[in-house]
Design a protein around this motif. Structure first.
Motif, PDB file in Angstrom:
ATOM      1  N   ARG A 152       2.242   6.461   6.193  1.00  0.00           N
ATOM      2  CA  ARG A 152       2.314   5.171   4.989  1.00  0.00           C
ATOM      3  C   ARG A 152       3.727   4.070   5.267  1.00  0.00           C
ATOM      4  O   ARG A 152       3.387   3.065   5.007  1.00  0.00           O
ATOM      5  CB  ARG A 152       2.352   5.922   3.505  1.00  0.00           C
ATOM      6  N   ALA A 153       4.494   4.607   5.542  1.00  0.00           N
ATOM      7  CA  ALA A 153       5.705   3.649   5.699  1.00  0.00           C
ATOM      8  C   ALA A 153       5.530   2.725   6.994  1.00  0.00           C
ATOM      9  O   ALA A 153       5.949   1.642   6.959  1.00  0.00           O
ATOM     10  CB  ALA A 153       6.962   4.371   5.982  1.00  0.00           C
ATOM     11  N   THR A 154       4.721   3.337   8.081  1.00  0.00           N
ATOM     12  CA  THR A 154       4.561   2.489   9.331  1.00  0.00           C
ATOM     13  C   THR A 154       3.508   1.288   8.674  1.00  0.00           C
ATOM     14  O   THR A 154       3.624   0.342   9.307  1.00  0.00           O
ATOM     15  CB  THR A 154       4.012   3.219  10.407  1.00  0.00           C
ATOM     16  N   VAL A 155       2.560   1.910   8.098  1.00  0.00           N
ATOM     17  CA  VAL A 155       1.547   0.754   7.654  1.00  0.00           C
ATOM     18  C   VAL A 155       2.308  -0.184   6.874  1.00  0.00           C
ATOM     19  O   VAL A 155       2.160  -1.332   7.113  1.00  0.00           O
ATOM     20  CB  VAL A 155       0.358   1.404   7.080  1.00  0.00           C
ATOM     21  N   GLN A 156       3.065   0.043   5.728  1.00  0.00           N
ATOM     22  CA  GLN A 156       3.963  -0.620   4.996  1.00  0.00           C
ATOM     23  C   GLN A 156       4.642  -1.644   5.838  1.00  0.00           C
ATOM     24  O   GLN A 156       4.534  -2.932   5.481  1.00  0.00           O
ATOM     25  CB  GLN A 156       4.413  -0.136   4.014  1.00  0.00           C
TER      26      GLN A 156
ATOM     27  N   LEU B 211      -5.013   3.336   4.819  1.00  0.00           N
ATOM     28  CA  LEU B 211      -4.900   2.663   5.875  1.00  0.00           C
ATOM     29  C   LEU B 211      -4.177   3.791   7.103  1.00  0.00           C
ATOM     30  O   LEU B 211      -4.228   3.773   8.329  1.00  0.00           O
ATOM     31  CB  LEU B 211      -4.489   1.402   5.770  1.00  0.00           C
ATOM     32  N   ALA B 212      -3.165   4.153   6.327  1.00  0.00           N
ATOM     33  CA  ALA B 212      -2.358   5.366   7.207  1.00  0.00           C
ATOM     34  C   ALA B 212      -3.233   6.424   7.695  1.00  0.00           C
ATOM     35  O   ALA B 212      -3.247   6.870   9.006  1.00  0.00           O
ATOM     36  CB  ALA B 212      -1.369   5.854   6.440  1.00  0.00           C
ATOM     37  N   THR B 213      -4.335   6.896   6.876  1.00  0.00           N
ATOM     38  CA  THR B 213      -5.158   7.965   7.473  1.00  0.00           C
ATOM     39  C   THR B 213      -6.027   7.180   8.329  1.00  0.00           C
ATOM     40  O   THR B 213      -6.076   8.016   9.476  1.00  0.00           O
ATOM     41  CB  THR B 213      -6.022   8.406   6.163  1.00  0.00           C
ATOM     42  N   ILE B 214      -6.722   5.972   8.116  1.00  0.00           N
ATOM     43  CA  ILE B 214      -7.498   5.604   9.140  1.00  0.00           C
ATOM     44  C   ILE B 214      -6.759   5.231  10.613  1.00  0.00           C
ATOM     45  O   ILE B 214      -7.339   5.570  11.693  1.00  0.00           O
ATOM     46  CB  ILE B 214      -8.043   4.130   8.806  1.00  0.00           C
ATOM     47  N   LEU B 215      -5.422   5.138  10.642  1.00  0.00           N
ATOM     48  CA  LEU B 215      -4.777   4.623  11.658  1.00  0.00           C
ATOM     49  C   LEU B 215      -4.045   5.505  12.414  1.00  0.00           C
ATOM     50  O   LEU B 215      -3.322   5.593  13.532  1.00  0.00           O
ATOM     51  CB  LEU B 215      -3.808   3.411  11.325  1.00  0.00           C
ATOM     52  N   ALA B 216      -4.090   6.997  11.535  1.00  0.00           N
ATOM     53  CA  ALA B 216      -3.290   8.064  11.922  1.00  0.00           C
ATOM     54  C   ALA B 216      -1.823   7.867  12.102  1.00  0.00           C
ATOM     55  O   ALA B 216      -1.117   8.091  13.036  1.00  0.00           O
ATOM     56  CB  ALA B 216      -4.031   8.753  13.174  1.00  0.00           C
TER      57      ALA B 216
END
Length: 141
Positions: free
Chosen positions: A34-38, A26-31
């Motif tokens: 990982r901490a932001t996605v979490q 998800l972090a890669t897709i959203l650029a």
């Protein structure tokens, strides 16, 4: 109430595409990190915007399932309580508020006619439900 920004909408969209995607994907897709996605995902879950994660299957995947649409009329101001109780039914596939004669529209999926009959009885005994009308979906065209 949580105010959604563009990243929240993109995250929800990515989860709709693949609810099992790992945080790193998800972090890669959203650029973003990982901490932001979490953090965003935790906030979406806490706010109730994301209710859970599930498998999406084709509508006709289980051709033996009984599928139906139930229109529901609710008395007075009991809509929130009715929704809360209905969400506890595992056979409830989706639930929508609407305007017009009916207050709620539910999509129900049951594994057999006896299960379907049981679900109808359970729904009709929920306090606050005044009336309902159900149509079984026969085929998708």
């Amino acid at each position: 109430m949580h105010v959604f920004d563009e990243l929240d909408h993109r995250l929800i969209g990515a989860l709709r595409e693949d609810g099992r995607a790992p945080i790193s994907k998800l972090a890669t897709i959203l650029a973003v990190s990982r901490a932001t996605v979490q953090t965003r995902l935790d906030r979406l879950i806490e706010s109730g915007a994301v209710l859970g994660f599930t498998v999406r299957s084709r509508q006709d995947y289980d051709d033996k399932a009984i599928r139906a649409i139930m229109m529901i009329e609710v008395t007075g101001r009991s809509t929130t309580a009715v929704i809360r109780q209905m969400r506890g039914l595992p056979e409830l596939h989706s639930l929508h508020t609407t305007n017009g004669t009916w207050d709620l529209i539910a999509e129900i999926r049951a594994s057999s006619l006896s299960d379907f009959d049981r679900v109808l009885r359970e729904v009709r005994t929920i306090d606050g439900i005044l009336n309902s009308e159900t149509s079984i979906l026969l085929s998708s065209v």
